[in-house]
Design an enzyme around this catalytic site. Structure first.
Site, short mmCIF file in Angstrom:
data_model
loop_
_atom_site.label_atom_id
_atom_site.label_comp_id
_atom_site.label_asym_id
_atom_site.label_seq_id
_atom_site.Cartn_x
_atom_site.Cartn_y
_atom_site.Cartn_z
N TYR A 1 0.85 -1.19 0.00
CA TYR A 1 0.00 0.00 0.00
C TYR A 1 0.89 1.24 0.00
CZ TYR A 1 -4.37 2.48 0.83
OH TYR A 1 -5.47 3.27 0.69
N ASN B 1 -21.82 -3.94 -3.52
CA ASN B 1 -22.16 -4.35 -2.14
C ASN B 1 -21.01 -4.08 -1.16
OD1 ASN B 1 -20.58 -6.36 -3.37
ND2 ASN B 1 -21.18 -7.84 -1.82
N1 LIG Z 1 -9.24 4.84 -3.16
C1 LIG Z 1 -9.75 5.07 -1.97
O1 LIG Z 1 -9.64 6.16 -1.43
C2 LIG Z 1 -10.50 3.97 -1.30
C3 LIG Z 1 -11.24 4.23 -0.13
C4 LIG Z 1 -11.98 3.19 0.43
C5 LIG Z 1 -11.93 1.93 -0.14
N2 LIG Z 1 -11.16 1.71 -1.23
C6 LIG Z 1 -11.09 0.42 -1.92
O2 LIG Z 1 -12.39 0.09 -2.28
C7 LIG Z 1 -12.54 -1.32 -2.31
C8 LIG Z 1 -13.75 -1.68 -1.44
O3 LIG Z 1 -13.44 -1.34 -0.09
P1 LIG Z 1 -14.55 -1.54 1.03
O4 LIG Z 1 -13.94 -1.25 2.35
O5 LIG Z 1 -15.77 -0.82 0.62
O6 LIG Z 1 -14.76 -3.08 0.85
P2 LIG Z 1 -15.57 -4.16 1.67
O7 LIG Z 1 -16.79 -3.54 2.26
O8 LIG Z 1 -14.62 -4.90 2.52
O9 LIG Z 1 -16.07 -5.10 0.46
C9 LIG Z 1 -15.17 -5.72 -0.41
C10 LIG Z 1 -15.78 -5.71 -1.80
O10 LIG Z 1 -14.86 -6.22 -2.72
C11 LIG Z 1 -15.48 -7.26 -3.50
N3 LIG Z 1 -14.46 -8.23 -3.88
C12 LIG Z 1 -13.62 -8.91 -3.07
N4 LIG Z 1 -12.80 -9.69 -3.80
C13 LIG Z 1 -13.14 -9.48 -5.11
C14 LIG Z 1 -12.67 -10.00 -6.35
N5 LIG Z 1 -11.66 -10.87 -6.41
N6 LIG Z 1 -13.27 -9.58 -7.48
C15 LIG Z 1 -14.28 -8.69 -7.46
N7 LIG Z 1 -14.77 -8.16 -6.32
C16 LIG Z 1 -14.20 -8.56 -5.15
C17 LIG Z 1 -16.50 -7.83 -2.56
O11 LIG Z 1 -17.46 -8.52 -3.31
P3 LIG Z 1 -18.03 -9.95 -2.82
O12 LIG Z 1 -19.05 -9.63 -1.76
O13 LIG Z 1 -18.60 -10.49 -4.05
O14 LIG Z 1 -16.87 -10.72 -2.25
C18 LIG Z 1 -17.02 -6.56 -1.92
O15 LIG Z 1 -17.95 -5.93 -2.77
C19 LIG Z 1 -11.21 -1.88 -1.81
O16 LIG Z 1 -10.43 -2.16 -2.93
C20 LIG Z 1 -10.61 -0.72 -1.05
O17 LIG Z 1 -9.21 -0.79 -0.97
C21 LIG Z 1 -10.46 2.71 -1.82
#
Ligand SMILES: NC(=O)c1ccc[n+]([C@@H]2O[C@H](COP(=O)([O-])OP(=O)(O)OC[C@H]3O[C@@H](n4cnc5c(N)ncnc54)[C@H](OP(=O)(O)O)[C@@H]3O)[C@@H](O)[C@H]2O)c1
Length: 406
Positions: free
Chosen positions: A98, A210
């Protein structure tokens, strides 16, 4: 240094300082149910933290370490954490992949520097030094930026990196809601507001719908009158997939499809049907998955729209066809909330407060969470297991440490 040696070394400190005052059972006269706090007669507070000495596999690098914090003095505050989530980025940080790196410090009484895991959370102020102006005992605070190390029972710091949630802001808000407001809801909020000027009735599309960010975006978009097409991964059975789609529609999603459906031929025609024969324009795409799915999503966007990438859950690159960029001027951007927070502290505070207002008004629900209660006696194994399972996918909810009797 092995993590266990760090824990071993610190134990005598705790014993020496806590035996006088740490109660063995809750006193009926305690001022608050959870103030079962290990504090010595010398004013030292005992803390437990999930630490790591180096990057690697979370299950093998994390250990639970006990150390003591000196009496609060000068411009320092002593915090007791209330709730700290386990976000995908936290795992990437432990793995060393990261971009924002944690601080490895020798200050926790370990023979070699260690870092504390976790970047987001809410804490209450237990004590302030005489030089602290704008924060008082009992206030709730969240972290202004990532990198604090929030997987710990107590911490000592200065006010600079903290955002106070005043009485009115935190009224009716649970620790889990306050502890998860600064990353996912802020990310969703800014991506919907800062890239394309969406008007009421405009459409947008997202994958990972989701996820915490996805659910936040669905609800904020609905609040602002935007209409959404949401892509999720199908579940093992049709019934489970339907249940997930229904859950998101309940939150305010207009349309929910699986990634398979979004990649089928004819998806563009279906989008036209949903958007009033194409009169409703899809003007923004949000991507946290990557791969070919993003191309399918980009193809249904109106000219001059933008795709914003903020995650890479599938670890697949985004490879937009040149035609989309040349002939339709579809822009491909990225968003990182850490960078945005550092550059826009005032807007960050406003965004956090707005989301908490919406939460209080019942217009914004937190994502499903799997609470892991962290008491003083909670075992290392329980805590580390919760972290290690975070990137497994198809989960029922986000893991969050909720601190109890610490
Ligand atoms: N850039 C930024 O500032 C920022 C800020 C916040 C979060 N994020 C990123 O946003 C993403 C989501 O974070 P979150 O905290 O909202 O996540 P979360 O609530 O933990 O949920 C994880 C999500 O990722 C999906 N997922 C997991 N493995 C996957 C795969 N191999 N292929 C496709 N989908 C997959 C899950 O789908 P399933 O339910 O189908 O497993 C679920 O929708 C992460 O990558 C995180 O690092 C980025």
């Amino acid at each position: 240094m092995s993590p266990s040696s760090a824990t071993r070394l610190s134990r005598p400190t705790r014993n020496a300082l806590t035996t006088l005052s740490r109660p063995t059972s809750r006193s009926p006269f305690s001022p608050s149910l959870h103030h079962h706090r290990p504090i010595s007669s010398f004013g030292y507070t005992q803390s437990r933290a999930l630490i790591f000495p180096d990057y690697g596999d979370p299950a093998s690098i994390l250990s639970l370490h006990t150390h003591s914090l000196p009496p609060t003095h000068g411009d320092h505050l002593t915090l007791r954490f209330l709730a700290s989530p386990i976000n995908p980025a936290d795992i990437n940080q432990l793995q060393g992949v990261y971009p924002s790196k944690p601080t490895f410090t020798p200050d926790l009484g370990t023979p070699h520097p260690v870092a504390v895991g976790g970047n987001e959370g809410v804490a209450e102020v237990l004590a302030v030094g005489s030089g602290v102006k704008d924060l008082a005992k009992g206030d709730w605070v969240i972290m202004r930026s990532p990198g604090f190390g929030t997987w710990r029972t107590h911490a000592q710091t200065t006010a600079a990196g903290l955002l106070r949630l005043g009485e009115a802001t935190r009224e009716g808000i649970t620790p889990a809601q306050a502890g998860t407001v600064s990353v996912n809801p802020c990310t969703a909020y800014r991506m919907l507001k800062d890239f394309v000027e969406l008007k009421e009735g405009d459409w947008w599309i997202q994958n990972g719908a989701n996820s915490g960010v996805g659910r936040a975006a669905v609800q904020l978009g609905r609040e602002w009158g935007y209409r959404s097409i949401n892509v999720v991964r199908g579940r093992e059975t049709e019934a489970e997939t339907e249940a997930l789609k229904a859950e998101l529609r309940e939150l305010g999603a207009d349309v929910v499809v699986t990634d398979k459906e979004a990649m089928e031929r004819g998806f563009g025609d279906r989008v036209k049907e949903w958007t009033d024969g194409g009169r409703g324009k899809v003007r923004l795409g949000l991507n946290c998955v990557g791969g070919k799915l993003v191309t399918s999503m980009a193809k249904v966007l109106a000219p001059d729209s933008r795709v914003v990438t903020y995650g890479a859950m599938a670890k697949q690159p985004v490879a937009p066809p040149a035609g989309l960029q040349i002939f339709r001027n579809i822009g491909f951007d990225g968003f990182w909330v850490s960078r945005w927070s550092d550059k826009n502290p005032v807007d960050k505070e406003k965004t956090v407060k707005h989301v908490l207002d919406l939460t209080r008004q019942g217009k914004f629900k937190d994502s499903p969470m799997e609470e892991i209660r962290w008491d003083w006696d909670t075992k290392q194994d329980t805590l580390v297991r919760a972290v290690a399972g975070t990137l497994e996918g198809y989960r029922q909810g986000k893991g969050i440490f909720v601190f109890g009797d610490t």
